[in-house]
Design a protein around this motif. Sequence first.
Motif, short mmCIF file in Angstrom:
data_model
loop_
_atom_site.label_atom_id
_atom_site.label_comp_id
_atom_site.label_asym_id
_atom_site.label_seq_id
_atom_site.Cartn_x
_atom_site.Cartn_y
_atom_site.Cartn_z
N GLN A 103 0.82 -1.21 0.00
CA GLN A 103 0.00 0.00 0.00
C GLN A 103 0.86 1.27 0.00
OE1 GLN A 103 -2.57 -0.81 3.48
NE2 GLN A 103 -4.28 -0.73 2.05
N SER A 104 2.00 1.22 0.69
CA SER A 104 2.88 2.39 0.80
C SER A 104 3.72 2.60 -0.43
CB SER A 104 3.82 2.23 2.01
OG SER A 104 3.11 2.00 3.20
N ASN A 105 3.93 1.55 -1.22
CA ASN A 105 4.91 1.58 -2.30
C ASN A 105 4.33 2.07 -3.62
OD1 ASN A 105 7.50 1.23 -3.28
ND2 ASN A 105 7.17 -0.92 -3.82
N THR A 106 3.58 3.15 -3.57
CA THR A 106 2.92 3.66 -4.77
C THR A 106 3.92 4.22 -5.78
OG1 THR A 106 2.55 5.77 -3.64
CG2 THR A 106 0.75 4.15 -3.59
N ASN A 107 5.08 4.68 -5.32
CA ASN A 107 6.09 5.25 -6.22
C ASN A 107 7.23 4.27 -6.50
OD1 ASN A 107 4.78 7.78 -6.48
ND2 ASN A 107 5.62 8.44 -4.51
N ASN A 108 7.05 3.04 -6.07
CA ASN A 108 8.06 1.99 -6.30
C ASN A 108 9.44 2.37 -5.76
OD1 ASN A 108 6.26 0.22 -7.71
ND2 ASN A 108 6.45 1.55 -9.51
N THR A 109 9.46 2.91 -4.55
CA THR A 109 10.73 3.28 -3.90
C THR A 109 11.12 2.29 -2.81
OG1 THR A 109 9.54 4.72 -2.36
CG2 THR A 109 10.45 5.75 -4.36
N ILE A 110 10.25 1.33 -2.51
CA ILE A 110 10.49 0.39 -1.41
C ILE A 110 10.80 -0.99 -1.96
CG2 ILE A 110 9.61 -0.60 0.73
CD1 ILE A 110 7.59 1.64 0.89
N GLY A 111 11.81 -1.62 -1.38
CA GLY A 111 12.11 -3.00 -1.70
C GLY A 111 11.86 -3.89 -0.50
N GLN A 112 11.54 -5.14 -0.75
CA GLN A 112 11.39 -6.12 0.33
C GLN A 112 12.60 -7.04 0.31
OE1 GLN A 112 8.92 -10.13 1.49
NE2 GLN A 112 7.82 -8.59 0.30
N ALA A 113 13.31 -7.11 1.42
CA ALA A 113 14.53 -7.92 1.47
C ALA A 113 14.19 -9.41 1.49
CB ALA A 113 15.34 -7.55 2.71
N TYR A 114 15.09 -10.20 0.96
CA TYR A 114 15.03 -11.65 1.11
C TYR A 114 15.71 -11.98 2.44
CZ TYR A 114 13.64 -12.40 -3.75
OH TYR A 114 12.94 -12.41 -4.95
N LEU A 115 15.01 -12.66 3.33
CA LEU A 115 15.54 -12.99 4.65
C LEU A 115 15.90 -14.47 4.72
CD1 LEU A 115 13.12 -10.96 6.96
CD2 LEU A 115 15.26 -10.23 5.86
N GLU A 116 16.93 -14.77 5.47
CA GLU A 116 17.41 -16.14 5.60
C GLU A 116 16.61 -16.90 6.65
OE1 GLU A 116 21.64 -18.52 6.40
OE2 GLU A 116 21.39 -16.43 7.04
N ASN A 117 16.07 -18.05 6.27
CA ASN A 117 15.35 -18.86 7.25
C ASN A 117 16.30 -19.81 7.97
OD1 ASN A 117 15.79 -21.05 5.51
ND2 ASN A 117 13.68 -21.10 4.76
N SER A 118 15.75 -20.61 8.86
CA SER A 118 16.59 -21.49 9.68
C SER A 118 17.27 -22.59 8.88
CB SER A 118 15.75 -22.11 10.81
OG SER A 118 14.66 -22.83 10.28
N SER A 119 16.80 -22.81 7.63
CA SER A 119 17.42 -23.81 6.77
C SER A 119 18.51 -23.21 5.88
CB SER A 119 16.35 -24.46 5.88
OG SER A 119 15.38 -25.13 6.66
#
Length: 253
Positions: A225-241
Motif C-alpha cells: 500500500q505504501s509503495n505507490t512510487n516503487n521506492t520500497i524493496g522487500q529484502a530476502y531474509l534467511e530462514n533457519s534452513s
Amino acid sequence: MAFAPLGSQATPSINITATGASFPSSVYVAATQAYIAKYPSVIETCSYTQSDSTGGQTDQHNNASTWGGSDIAINAALVGTYPTLVAIPAVAGAIVAAYNVPELVAVNASLRLGRGVLPLIFNGNITAWNDSRIQADNADDVRTVLAAITKPIQLVVRKMTSGTSINFRAALNAMDPAAVKLTDSFASLVPSAYLVTSGGNLAVGNVIAAVPYTLTYMDAHELSQSNTNNTIGQAYLENSSGNYLQASSQGIK
C-alpha cells in the motif's frame, strides 16, 4: 442491551467498538462495515480504531471496548485479573524487512539479509549499507552496488507496545539471542533510529517510501500500500534452513 429480531423495523440499538493492533486493521475495518451492512436493523455502530496490540488488550481489560485486536499473546497480568479474556485467531500475515535504497530499487536488485546480519543491524552493530557483512550475504551484482553506497542505514522503528515490534524482536532473538534480547527496545539499542509513534505500519511505510537509505520492519500488505512510487524493496531474509525467501501469500498459508 436490547436485541431486535432480524428483519424487524426496530431502531438499531447495538454499538460495537474495538481498538488495537494496526497489523490487521484494514481487515477489521472492512469487516465492521460489512457487519453494519448485513445487520442494519440491529447494529447502530460498529468500528475498529487502530492503536497497538498492547492497547487493544488493555482497552478490552478495562471494558473500554467490545473486543480488542492484538498480534501478541495475552499479557499474563491481564489474565490474572480478567480470567475470561481469550484470544481467537483471526488474521494471518507476514512481517517483512523493507528498505529504500535508490541504487538497489532502480535495478530491481534482490537484497539479502542473513540471520547473522539482521539482528546486528537492529542492535546498532552494523550501521552502514556498505558493511562487508551485508555484502557477504549478497550476489556479486548486489555486492557491487552496496560497496559504492557510503550512506548510513537509517532505521525506522515503532514503539515496543506494537505487536509488530514485539514479534519482530522475537524473530531477531531467535536468530541471535545475544544480539537482541526479548526485553530490548529498538529505540534504546539504536538512539539514531526514527521512532514512529502513531499511524501504525502504514505510517512506517510512508516514511520508508519518502526517505532514502532507510530500513524497517512492517507487514507485507501495508508495504504494498505504501509503495505507490516503487521506492520500497522487500529484502530476502534467511530462514533457519539457510534459504533466502520473501514473504508470499503461499508461504503464509
